[in-house]
Structure formats: structure tokens, C-alpha cells
Design an enzyme around this catalytic site. Structure first.
Site, short mmCIF file in Angstrom:
data_model
loop_
_atom_site.label_atom_id
_atom_site.label_comp_id
_atom_site.label_asym_id
_atom_site.label_seq_id
_atom_site.Cartn_x
_atom_site.Cartn_y
_atom_site.Cartn_z
N ASP A 69 101.38 35.60 37.12
CA ASP A 69 101.14 36.69 36.14
C ASP A 69 101.09 37.91 36.76
O ASP A 69 100.94 39.07 36.17
CB ASP A 69 99.90 36.36 35.19
CG ASP A 69 98.79 36.01 36.07
OD1 ASP A 69 98.75 35.04 36.97
OD2 ASP A 69 97.58 36.54 36.41
N ARG A 119 92.19 43.36 30.31
CA ARG A 119 91.76 44.65 30.57
C ARG A 119 92.64 45.77 30.51
O ARG A 119 92.57 46.91 31.27
CB ARG A 119 90.59 44.50 31.78
CG ARG A 119 91.66 44.33 32.82
CD ARG A 119 90.77 44.35 34.19
NE ARG A 119 91.47 43.43 35.10
CZ ARG A 119 91.02 43.59 36.51
NH1 ARG A 119 90.11 44.18 37.04
NH2 ARG A 119 91.68 42.88 37.20
N ASP A 178 99.42 45.12 39.66
CA ASP A 178 97.95 44.42 39.72
C ASP A 178 97.45 44.37 41.29
O ASP A 178 97.39 43.31 41.83
CB ASP A 178 98.19 43.10 39.20
CG ASP A 178 98.24 42.92 37.65
OD1 ASP A 178 98.47 44.21 37.16
OD2 ASP A 178 97.99 41.96 36.94
P1 AMP Z 1 94.09 39.53 37.76
O1 AMP Z 1 93.93 38.27 38.69
O2 AMP Z 1 93.23 40.73 38.07
O3 AMP Z 1 95.64 40.10 37.50
O4 AMP Z 1 93.71 39.07 36.27
C1 AMP Z 1 93.70 37.67 35.80
C2 AMP Z 1 93.62 37.89 34.26
O5 AMP Z 1 92.31 37.99 34.03
C3 AMP Z 1 94.40 38.65 33.47
O6 AMP Z 1 94.70 38.22 32.39
C4 AMP Z 1 93.18 39.91 33.47
O7 AMP Z 1 93.65 40.67 32.14
C5 AMP Z 1 92.05 39.20 33.02
N1 AMP Z 1 90.89 39.94 33.59
C6 AMP Z 1 90.47 40.26 34.92
N2 AMP Z 1 89.61 41.14 34.82
C7 AMP Z 1 89.06 41.35 33.55
C8 AMP Z 1 88.10 42.05 33.02
N3 AMP Z 1 87.19 42.71 33.50
N4 AMP Z 1 87.98 41.82 31.47
C9 AMP Z 1 89.08 41.19 30.66
N5 AMP Z 1 89.83 40.45 31.48
C10 AMP Z 1 90.25 40.59 32.90
MG MG Z 2 97.04 40.26 36.68
#
Ligand code: AMP
Ligand code: MG
Length: 506
Positions: free
Chosen positions: A266, A100, A276
Site C-alpha cells: 500500500d 488520514r 508515504d
Molecule cells: P502507513 O503505514 O502510515 O502508510 O499507514 C497504513 C494504514 O494505516 C493506512 O491505511 C493509513 O491510512 C492508516 N493510518 C495510519 N495512521 C493513521 C491515523 N492516524 N488515522 C487513521 N488511519 C491511519
Molecule cells: Mg501508507
């Protein structure tokens, strides 16, 4: 000067291997560091929050809401989503990537290149099952917190703007089967790059050492001046710098009471930047076992007191991924040891600064553990306690009373004892001015962010703006804000979603 007058460059897409296909649906993208993809235009982009300081750094005065909302592009931008993988809660999760987030481009500011990235601007090849969008509540949290962290002196990615999209996004806030529409928003964030530990891991884990080599060379060439990659020795020197910057960042989190909440690999920046902002939180009562993340409530892997060790675990995963480029990977243990030493040194500096001790002495260990044990005896506000110490005129328990939630249960004897030991240690003349620079008066408490969100969801951004302004000077007394914001968590916030518990549903 506006975004269109910036000098746009595209180093990353020019100099690292990418996806042959542009945009398209979710897929595996072997051999690539990125995929070209345009932000999805939104119906009604409105600029709501703006960081003047960030804009000045970029050399612009104003931002175009349509560009910052993802609805139009400027000549010279080369938008892409980055490919990376990661260990999530200790398990290898394979390809993740910017699901996203979409980088608009890199801008040469004259003092270095900065990457501008939209978060919440639609699907990419890495979106998997999700919609690529972000809601207002999590966007406000990212905007306010990353700017607050910057002004606290904590290494962080930055935020330039927050734009609402005029479009609803469906979210199930507590994953309890009750999805509801929420206001959509896009934050433009800024950093030297958004490369993560997972950016390197994905190539190592898939056995693609050629792409790994190219990415490492690119990263060191552009982001680690003075370093090289042409020998084991050189790679180790680079990794030691990454170790030190990571350790330094986490020690700062411990200093200000910040809990990241999702320290997956990540979410670990290669530059040691806080990155993040999801279900992060700030300690109110000092508690090493606290995590704001409901997804982590059972094992509390990412709890406050575990962050230094998780940094080490994550760094070990980065080291493993660089191993294939070395002739003697056993030497990576040198870098791991270096992280440990570096974290210890930063941690010691933090305590010395918070308590005005100057150079730490061996016997100070006891003073510090005594303090931590007192802090955890009854609910004691971390920020207020340390700020009170920074203004202390005598070692008197009445001077720290405001930090306690329940005046009836203050462990007065233990504190009297500790205060007198500390007072003796600093010869009755603590460096209060120095301490006030280590112990902020104002941080973005969870309930403060929530009040800004509640108002913004009704179209009122005044609370968000008020907090944004106040948090630019977190170490100043700002008496005009004291009554309202230099306060312990109000009772209404104790169990409210968004204040004491947060999910990843952003
Ligand atoms: P995060 O834990 O928020 O850093 O996200 C972990 C993974 O999930 C990353 O690859 C993000 O890009 C993906 N991700 C989280 N929310 C969304 C969303 N609404 N749409 C697409 N990918 C998402
Ligand atoms: Mg992330």
C-alpha cells in the site's frame, strides 16, 4: 493566483466507481475506489512551511492556510479518501485505504493534472481505530524529506505546505504505554496520483474484477500515455513500464542512502514515486542491514540492502492482481523477469555514476564488492565517503579520513589498496564533476530532521526553513553550510528516538 484560481477537475471521482455514502464511520466499502469525505475543520490553521517550487509548478503564488489545513473548501474541489488494500510486512491486510489522507481535488495545471491531498485532516471511512490526524514531527519529516528527494532527483510525491492545526493530538511515540499530547499538523502533498499497488490489489483480492478492470483502464488512460489495456500484450507492456519506474526509484534510494522503512504494497506508488514518508531514515554509517523502523527491528524485512528485492516481491503482488484481467496470466513472469533485469541495469548505472566509471565492465563487479566490504568494516559515513571520492586529487587515505567515526580504527591498508585499484581503473582521472552529481553533499540526516522538529515544537521554524533551502541544492558545495551540516551523526543522536529509531506512530 491562489488555490481558488486553479482549474479544478474531478477525473477520479467522475470516472471510477465510488461509495454511495458520503463520510461516515469506518466500514468496508466493497466495489468502490473511493469515498467522498470532507476534511475536518481545525481550530487554528497556521501556514508554517511552504514550497515555492511546488507552488510555481501548480501556477500559484500563495496558499490559503484555512484551505491547506482542511478548514474550508474551494468551489470545484471534490474531496475523497481512496480505498486500497495491501500486504503489510508480507501479509495480506485486507482493506486499508486513506485513513488520514483526503484528496482535495485534481488541478489542471496546463502541463498535466496534479492531485492535491491533505495528510492528517481527520477521519475517513478508512480510519479504522485511529484518529485520522498527524503530528508536527512526522509532518515536518514528510515535508522536508519529500522536497529534499525531489531536489536530489529521486522520483517522489511532493509537499506544498505544512499547516499547524492549533489542536493537540495524542500519541504513544514508542508504543510503550506512555501517550502524550503533541502539536497537530497537516501537510498538503502533491502527485500525479496517489494510486498504489494496493489500489489494484483490493479489487483482485475481493474478486471484484469489474472494478479492477475500470481502475486499470482509468489509470492507463490518464497516467500512461501511449499504453493500452485491450490485450495481454498491452497489459504486459504497461506493467513493464511500472516495473522499470519502480526499479529506477529504488536504485535512486540506494544511490543516496535512503531507507523507506515501510515498503508495504500500500506504500508502493503505481508511478514509481517515493510515497508515504513514515519511519524512513538515511544511512549514516554504510550498513546494508540497517532499518530505521522499530516495528521491523526483528526481521529487518525493509533494511537498506533488501529494498531492491522487496520491490520485486511487491511488484509480484501487483502482477498477481492484474492476472484476472489476462487470458494467459502465465505471461506475467515476463514482466517479473523484466523487473529483475531493469533493477540490475539501474543498479549498475548507479555504481558507475557514483564511482565515475562510465560504462561498467565485468571486472568492475570486484571493485564494487571490494568497496562495499571496506565500507562495512568499521563505521563509515556513506555520504561523506562518496563525496570525498568525488573531490579526490590523489588515491590517498588521508583524503577520505573525514568519513570515519573513529580515527583510531580506520582500515588504512584495505582502503589504500582499494583506492589504488580504483585510481588505476579511472586512469588517474576520475570524472569528478560527474561524480559530484551522483554523490550528494547534503541529505536529510535523521538528526538534522530531529533538530528541525525540536525547534518547531517550540514554535521556531528557522531550522526547518534553513534545511529546506539548503537541500534545494544538495550537490552544491555550499561552504557556508559545511561546518554545521556536512557532518557525521553527533553522539547525542546515536540512540535518540527519532534519530536512530522511529516508529509508525505518526
Ligand atoms: P502507513 O503505514 O502510515 O502508510 O499507514 C497504513 C494504514 O494505516 C493506512 O491505511 C493509513 O491510512 C492508516 N493510518 C495510519 N495512521 C493513521 C491515523 N492516524 N488515522 C487513521 N488511519 C491511519
Ligand atoms: Mg501508507
Amino acid at each position: 493566483m491562489t488555490l481558488s484560481s486553479l482549474n479544478w477537475v474531478s477525473r477520479f471521482t467522475d470516472q471510477t466507481p465510488g461509495d454511495a455514502e458520503k463520510g461516515g464511520t469506518s466500514r468496508q466499502v466493497p466495489g468502490a475506489c473511493w469515498s467522498r469525505v470532507d476534511p475536518t475543520p481545525v481550530p487554528e490553521p497556521v501556514l508554517r512551511l511552504w514550497s515555492r517550487e511546488m507552488a510555481v509548478e501548480l501556477g500559484i503564488e500563495a496558499g490559503e492556510g484555512d484551505v491547506l489545513g482542511g478548514s474550508s473548501l474551494i468551489k470545484g474541489m471534490d474531496p475523497y479518501a481512496q480505498r486500497y488494500g495491501g500486504h503489510q510486512f508480507g501479509n495480506w491486510a485486507g482493506q486499508l485505504g486513506d485513513g488520514r489522507a483526503i484528496t482535495l481535488g485534481e488541478a489542471e495545471t496546463g502541463e498535466g493534472v496534479l492531485e492535491l491531498q491533505l495528510k492528517g485532516s481527520g477521519i475517513t471511512p478508512y480510519s479504522r481505530f485511529a484518529d485520522g490526524k498527524a503530528v508536527l514531527r512526522s509532518s515536518i519529516r514528510e515535508f522536508l524529506c519529500s522536497e529534499a528527494m525531489f531536489h536530489l532527483g529521486v522520483p517522489t510525491t511532493r509537499a506544498l505546505s505544512l499547516v499547524t492545526t492549533g489542536e493537540d493530538v495524542i500519541r504513544d511515540v514508542m508504543y510503550d504505554g506512555r501517550p502524550a499530547p503533541e502539536t497537530g499538523a497537516v501537510v498538503c502533498r502533491v502527485a500525479q496520483s496517489f494510486l498504489r499497488f494496493g489500489s489494484f490489489q483490493i479489487h483482485a483480492m475481493t474478486g471484484d474484477f469489474e472494478t479492477l478492470r475500470k481502475l486499470v483502464d482509468f489509470t492507463v488512460r490518464h497516467h500512461f500515455p501511449g499504453h493500452r489495456t485491450d490485450s495481454d500484450e498491452a497489459l504486459l507492456e504497461w506493467l513493464k513500464q511500472v516495473a522499470d519506474e519502480t526499479a529506477r526509484m529504488i536504485a535512486h534510494w540506494m544511490r543516496v542512502g535512503f531507507v523507506h522503512g515501510v515498503m508495504n504494497t500500500d506504500n508502493m506508488s503505481i508511478h514509481g514515486l517515493t510515497i508515504d514518508y513514515g519511519p524512513y531514515g538515511w544511512l549514516e554509517g554504510y550498513d546494508r542491514g540497517w532499518t530505521p523502523n522499530t516495528t521491523d527491528a526483528r526481521t529487518k524485512r525493509y533494511r537498506f540492502g533488501n529494498q531492491g528485492r522487496i520491490g520485486e516481491w511487491n511488484f509480484a503482488r501487483l502482477l498477481e492482481s492484474i492476472g484476472p484481467l489476462m487470458s494467459d496470466p502465465e505471461r506475467l513472469y515476463e514482466a517479473l523477469d523484466y523487473y529483475r533485469e531493469s533493477y540490475q541495469a539501474h543498479d549498475r548505472n548507479v555504481w558507475a555514476a557514483k564511482l565515475g566509471l562510465g560504462e561498467l565492465r565485468p571486472e568492475d563487479e570486484e571493485l564494487i564488492s571490494g568497496l562495499v566490504s571496506n565500507l562495512e568494516m568499521v563505521e563509515t559515513d556513506m555520504t561523506i565517503l562518496f563525496r570525498s571520492l568525488s573531490n579526490l586529487s590523489s588515491p590517498d587515505v588521508s583524503q577520505i579520513e573525514f568519513a570515519f567515526y573513529d580515527p583510531e580504527t580506520i582500515p588504512a591498508q584495505e582502503w589504500a589498496q582499494w583506492l589504488s585499484e580504483w585510481w588505476q581503473r579511472v586512469d588517474g582521472q576520475p570524472d569528478l564533476e560527474g561524480m559530484r552529481l551522483a554523490n550528494p553533499k547534503y541529505v536529510l540526516r535523521n538528526w538534522m530532521a530531529q533538530l528541525a522538529i525540536d525547534a518547531a515544537e517550540k514554535g521556531d521554524y528557522s531550522v526547518a526553513n534553513e534545511l529546506h533551502e539548503m537541500l534545494k541544492a544538495p550537490y552544491d558545495e555550499q561552504p557556508e553550510h559545511e561546518g554545521k551540516w556536512y557532518q557525521k551523526r553527533p553522539e547525542w543522536a546515536r540512540h535518540r528516538v527519532g534519530c536512530s529509531m522511529l516508529s509508525c506512530s505518526s
